[in-house]
Scaffold this active site. Structure first.
Site, PDB file in Angstrom:
ATOM      1  N   THR A  20      34.723  10.368 -29.973  1.00 11.90           N
ATOM      2  CA  THR A  20      35.015   9.347 -28.957  1.00 11.90           C
ATOM      3  C   THR A  20      34.647   7.965 -29.506  1.00 11.90           C
ATOM      4  O   THR A  20      33.698   7.823 -30.288  1.00 11.90           O
ATOM      5  CB  THR A  20      34.265   9.616 -27.632  1.00 11.90           C
ATOM      6  OG1 THR A  20      32.865   9.408 -27.828  1.00 11.90           O
ATOM      7  CG2 THR A  20      34.519  11.029 -27.120  1.00 11.90           C
ATOM      8  N   GLY A  21      35.425   6.970 -29.092  1.00 13.05           N
ATOM      9  CA  GLY A  21      35.179   5.610 -29.587  1.00 13.05           C
ATOM     10  C   GLY A  21      35.394   5.515 -31.087  1.00 13.05           C
ATOM     11  O   GLY A  21      34.694   4.767 -31.787  1.00 13.05           O
ATOM     12  N   ALA A  22      36.420   6.234 -31.585  1.00 17.73           N
ATOM     13  CA  ALA A  22      36.619   6.330 -33.038  1.00 17.73           C
ATOM     14  C   ALA A  22      37.341   5.123 -33.628  1.00 17.73           C
ATOM     15  O   ALA A  22      37.551   5.083 -34.838  1.00 17.73           O
ATOM     16  CB  ALA A  22      37.398   7.606 -33.367  1.00 17.73           C
ATOM     17  N   ASN A  23      37.712   4.160 -32.786  1.00 21.68           N
ATOM     18  CA  ASN A  23      38.438   3.000 -33.317  1.00 21.68           C
ATOM     19  C   ASN A  23      37.506   1.906 -33.834  1.00 21.68           C
ATOM     20  O   ASN A  23      37.970   0.934 -34.437  1.00 21.68           O
ATOM     21  CB  ASN A  23      39.360   2.402 -32.245  1.00 21.68           C
ATOM     22  CG  ASN A  23      38.601   1.929 -31.032  1.00 21.68           C
ATOM     23  OD1 ASN A  23      38.052   2.749 -30.294  1.00 21.68           O
ATOM     24  ND2 ASN A  23      38.544   0.631 -30.819  1.00 21.68           N
ATOM     25  N   SER A  24      36.205   2.043 -33.602  1.00 19.98           N
ATOM     26  CA  SER A  24      35.309   0.913 -33.877  1.00 19.98           C
ATOM     27  C   SER A  24      33.965   1.401 -34.414  1.00 19.98           C
ATOM     28  O   SER A  24      33.534   2.516 -34.096  1.00 19.98           O
ATOM     29  CB  SER A  24      35.090   0.150 -32.555  1.00 19.98           C
ATOM     30  OG  SER A  24      34.176  -0.916 -32.726  1.00 19.98           O
ATOM     31  N   GLY A  25      33.327   0.582 -35.221  1.00 19.51           N
ATOM     32  CA  GLY A  25      31.915   0.760 -35.585  1.00 19.51           C
ATOM     33  C   GLY A  25      31.573   2.133 -36.135  1.00 19.51           C
ATOM     34  O   GLY A  25      32.209   2.653 -37.065  1.00 19.51           O
ATOM     35  N   TYR A 174      21.074   0.492 -19.726  1.00 20.91           N
ATOM     36  CA  TYR A 174      21.545   1.003 -21.025  1.00 20.91           C
ATOM     37  C   TYR A 174      20.528   2.007 -21.578  1.00 20.91           C
ATOM     38  O   TYR A 174      20.892   3.112 -22.014  1.00 20.91           O
ATOM     39  CB  TYR A 174      21.752  -0.144 -22.019  1.00 20.91           C
ATOM     40  CG  TYR A 174      22.164   0.333 -23.406  1.00 20.91           C
ATOM     41  CD1 TYR A 174      23.412   0.919 -23.618  1.00 20.91           C
ATOM     42  CD2 TYR A 174      21.300   0.230 -24.499  1.00 20.91           C
ATOM     43  CE1 TYR A 174      23.789   1.377 -24.886  1.00 20.91           C
ATOM     44  CE2 TYR A 174      21.673   0.676 -25.765  1.00 20.91           C
ATOM     45  CZ  TYR A 174      22.918   1.248 -25.951  1.00 20.91           C
ATOM     46  OH  TYR A 174      23.295   1.711 -27.194  1.00 20.91           O
TER      47      TYR A 174
HETATM   48  N1  LIG Z   1      25.247  -0.261 -33.367  1.00 22.54           N
HETATM   49  C1  LIG Z   1      23.970   0.055 -33.182  1.00 22.54           C
HETATM   50  O1  LIG Z   1      23.045  -0.559 -33.725  1.00 22.54           O
HETATM   51  C2  LIG Z   1      23.622   1.194 -32.281  1.00 22.54           C
HETATM   52  C3  LIG Z   1      22.248   1.448 -32.063  1.00 22.54           C
HETATM   53  C4  LIG Z   1      21.898   2.528 -31.273  1.00 22.54           C
HETATM   54  C5  LIG Z   1      22.868   3.334 -30.725  1.00 22.54           C
HETATM   55  N2  LIG Z   1      24.199   3.041 -30.940  1.00 22.54           N
HETATM   56  C6  LIG Z   1      25.183   3.933 -30.335  1.00 22.54           C
HETATM   57  O2  LIG Z   1      26.196   4.208 -31.287  1.00 22.54           O
HETATM   58  C7  LIG Z   1      27.405   4.520 -30.603  1.00 22.54           C
HETATM   59  C8  LIG Z   1      28.566   3.764 -31.215  1.00 22.54           C
HETATM   60  O3  LIG Z   1      28.382   2.377 -30.963  1.00 22.54           O
HETATM   61  P1  LIG Z   1      28.858   1.252 -31.988  1.00 22.54           P
HETATM   62  O4  LIG Z   1      27.638   0.536 -32.394  1.00 22.54           O
HETATM   63  O5  LIG Z   1      29.758   1.796 -33.005  1.00 22.54           O
HETATM   64  O6  LIG Z   1      29.632   0.272 -30.979  1.00 22.54           O
HETATM   65  P2  LIG Z   1      31.131  -0.313 -30.938  1.00 22.54           P
HETATM   66  O7  LIG Z   1      31.552  -0.781 -32.277  1.00 22.54           O
HETATM   67  O8  LIG Z   1      31.089  -1.297 -29.820  1.00 22.54           O
HETATM   68  O9  LIG Z   1      32.006   0.948 -30.521  1.00 22.54           O
HETATM   69  C9  LIG Z   1      31.946   1.459 -29.224  1.00 22.54           C
HETATM   70  C10 LIG Z   1      33.157   2.330 -28.994  1.00 22.54           C
HETATM   71  O10 LIG Z   1      33.084   2.868 -27.662  1.00 22.54           O
HETATM   72  C11 LIG Z   1      34.367   2.720 -27.075  1.00 22.54           C
HETATM   73  N3  LIG Z   1      34.341   2.738 -25.619  1.00 22.54           N
HETATM   74  C12 LIG Z   1      33.703   1.898 -24.791  1.00 22.54           C
HETATM   75  N4  LIG Z   1      34.000   2.211 -23.514  1.00 22.54           N
HETATM   76  C13 LIG Z   1      34.838   3.275 -23.547  1.00 22.54           C
HETATM   77  C14 LIG Z   1      35.509   4.037 -22.572  1.00 22.54           C
HETATM   78  N5  LIG Z   1      35.421   3.755 -21.266  1.00 22.54           N
HETATM   79  N6  LIG Z   1      36.293   5.078 -22.955  1.00 22.54           N
HETATM   80  C15 LIG Z   1      36.441   5.362 -24.284  1.00 22.54           C
HETATM   81  N7  LIG Z   1      35.840   4.655 -25.257  1.00 22.54           N
HETATM   82  C16 LIG Z   1      35.051   3.608 -24.897  1.00 22.54           C
HETATM   83  C17 LIG Z   1      34.869   1.390 -27.618  1.00 22.54           C
HETATM   84  O11 LIG Z   1      36.260   1.269 -27.389  1.00 22.54           O
HETATM   85  P3  LIG Z   1      36.997  -0.208 -27.393  1.00 22.54           P
HETATM   86  O12 LIG Z   1      37.025  -0.651 -28.826  1.00 22.54           O
HETATM   87  O13 LIG Z   1      38.344   0.086 -26.833  1.00 22.54           O
HETATM   88  O14 LIG Z   1      36.164  -1.085 -26.524  1.00 22.54           O
HETATM   89  C18 LIG Z   1      34.486   1.551 -29.076  1.00 22.54           C
HETATM   90  O15 LIG Z   1      35.449   2.349 -29.728  1.00 22.54           O
HETATM   91  C19 LIG Z   1      27.133   4.213 -29.128  1.00 22.54           C
HETATM   92  O16 LIG Z   1      26.832   5.429 -28.461  1.00 22.54           O
HETATM   93  C20 LIG Z   1      25.902   3.332 -29.152  1.00 22.54           C
HETATM   94  O17 LIG Z   1      25.137   3.451 -27.972  1.00 22.54           O
HETATM   95  C21 LIG Z   1      24.594   1.992 -31.697  1.00 22.54           C
END
Ligand SMILES: NC(=O)c1ccc[n+]([C@@H]2O[C@H](COP(=O)([O-])OP(=O)(O)OC[C@H]3O[C@@H](n4cnc5c(N)ncnc54)[C@H](OP(=O)(O)O)[C@@H]3O)[C@@H](O)[C@H]2O)c1
Length: 308
Positions: A20-25, A174
């Site tokens: 899930t959320g495979a398009n980003s980050g 959060y």
């Molecule tokens: N980055 C960090 O430092 C960090 C630290 C701790 C935990 N995390 C966890 O790591 C995971 C990935 O986060 P990331 O950092 O890669 O963030 P990200 O780049 O913002 O990616 C988040 C992803 O979630 C998707 N998303 C949001 N709402 C959604 C919905 N209603 N239905 C389907 N997809 C949805 C976004 O889609 P859109 O692009 O369409 O918005 C995006 O693909 C998350 O669980 C986050 O809590 C991250």
């Protein structure tokens, strides 16, 4: 806890994995690594156009990449996704990765507070619906966060604390949603074992990684003008999104894991490093809170989460 090196991913051909959320980050980097090792990756994303653009970047990978629309903030979208996934055949894994962070108060299509609705309730329903599709060695990976250590949920929690927290403090909610990820993983694993299932549920945290999460938070909170400054700084001081994907990748592939583990980096306050086996956070370790969260989740969703 041994700081064992991450085993190589090896050949993943023949394995179909939903991210899930495979398009980003971190989700994108998880998908990229899986496809590079021959897996079929189902990119479960809310925006088909953003997902298609991300999939185009994976063209030429040894594995197949399939885009499927999934809005975790809409229970009907989750049910539709699961029906489509059932038509594809068995799954080897599900990575519950997508999230929103610290956004202003808003609600899902079904009236649930958006952070808890997306990060916890949406994934709980999705995982529940996909469990029957998982093969015998199937793995569920739940992506939590070091922010879970700020979670305030306990065994006395009420449904309203999850669905409409008041007063609404965005960062605390959060943290609660990421604590809920850990509690859910714990109770799901316990119930699956009790039911004789071999499915392994593994919780991970990705440290602190340079992704869209922090820029989105700034834009959501009317500070988008700071993003051009934030991004290069993030690139300098945070670990990469690819490093943030390593705990999920190890959770999917390490044969030594049997379910119930918690993986993540340990260095510098668990913000960076290789994925290691970690002790559970106190906030994710309470059996009664885990059972209570699971029951309330079923109550709010109006459905049992484990198929009979
Ligand atoms: N980055 C960090 O430092 C960090 C630290 C701790 C935990 N995390 C966890 O790591 C995971 C990935 O986060 P990331 O950092 O890669 O963030 P990200 O780049 O913002 O990616 C988040 C992803 O979630 C998707 N998303 C949001 N709402 C959604 C919905 N209603 N239905 C389907 N997809 C949805 C976004 O889609 P859109 O692009 O369409 O918005 C995006 O693909 C998350 O669980 C986050 O809590 C991250």
């Amino acid at each position: 806890m041994a700081a064992a090196a991450m085993p190589p991913l090896g050949d993943l051909s023949g394995r179909r994995i939903v991210v899930t959320g495979a398009n980003s980050g971190i989700g994108f980097e998880t998908a990229r690594a899986l496809a590079a090792h021959g897996a079929e990756v189902v990119m479960a994303c809310r925006s088909t156009s953003r997902a298609q653009a991300a999939a185009a970047r994976l063209r030429g990978s040894p594995g197949a990449v399939v885009v499927r629309q999934l809005d975790l903030a809409d229970l009907s979208s989750i049910r539709r996704f699961a029906e489509e996934a059932a038509g594809d055949g068995a799954l080897s894994g599900v990575v519950a990765n997508a999230a929103v962070m610290a956004c202003p108060l808003s609600f899902t299509a079904d009236g649930l507070e958006l952070q808890m609705g997306t990060n916890h309730f949406g994934h709980a329903l999705l995982v529940s619906l996909l469990l029957p599709l998982l093969d015998r060695a199937g793995r569920v990976v739940i992506v939590s966060s070091i922010a879970a250590r700020g979670g305030r949920l306990d065994a006395r929690m009420r449904a309203v604390d999850l669905t409409a927290p008041s007063p609404y403090r965005a960062q605390t909610v959060y943290s609660n949603s990421k604590q809920a990820n850990l509690l859910f993983a714990k109770e799901l694993q316990r119930r699956l074992r009790a039911a004789g299932s071999g499915t392994a549920v593994i919780a991970v945290h990705p440290g602190v990684s340079a992704t869209e999460l922090f820029p989105r938070q700034m834009r959501d909170n009317h500070m988008g003008f700071l993003v051009p400054v934030l991004k290069p700084v993030m690139g300098l001081i945070l670990q990469s999104a690819a490093a943030g994907a390593l705990p999920s990748l190890r959770a999917l592939s390490d044969p030594a894991l049997g379910g119930g583990e918690f993986l993540g980096p340990r260095r510098l306050g668990q913000t960076r490093g290789r994925p290691e086996l970690l002790g559970p956070y106190r906030q994710g370790a309470d059996d009664e809170a885990a059972a209570r969260l699971f029951e309330l989740t079923e109550e709010v969703l109006g459905t049992g989460l484990l198929a009979p």
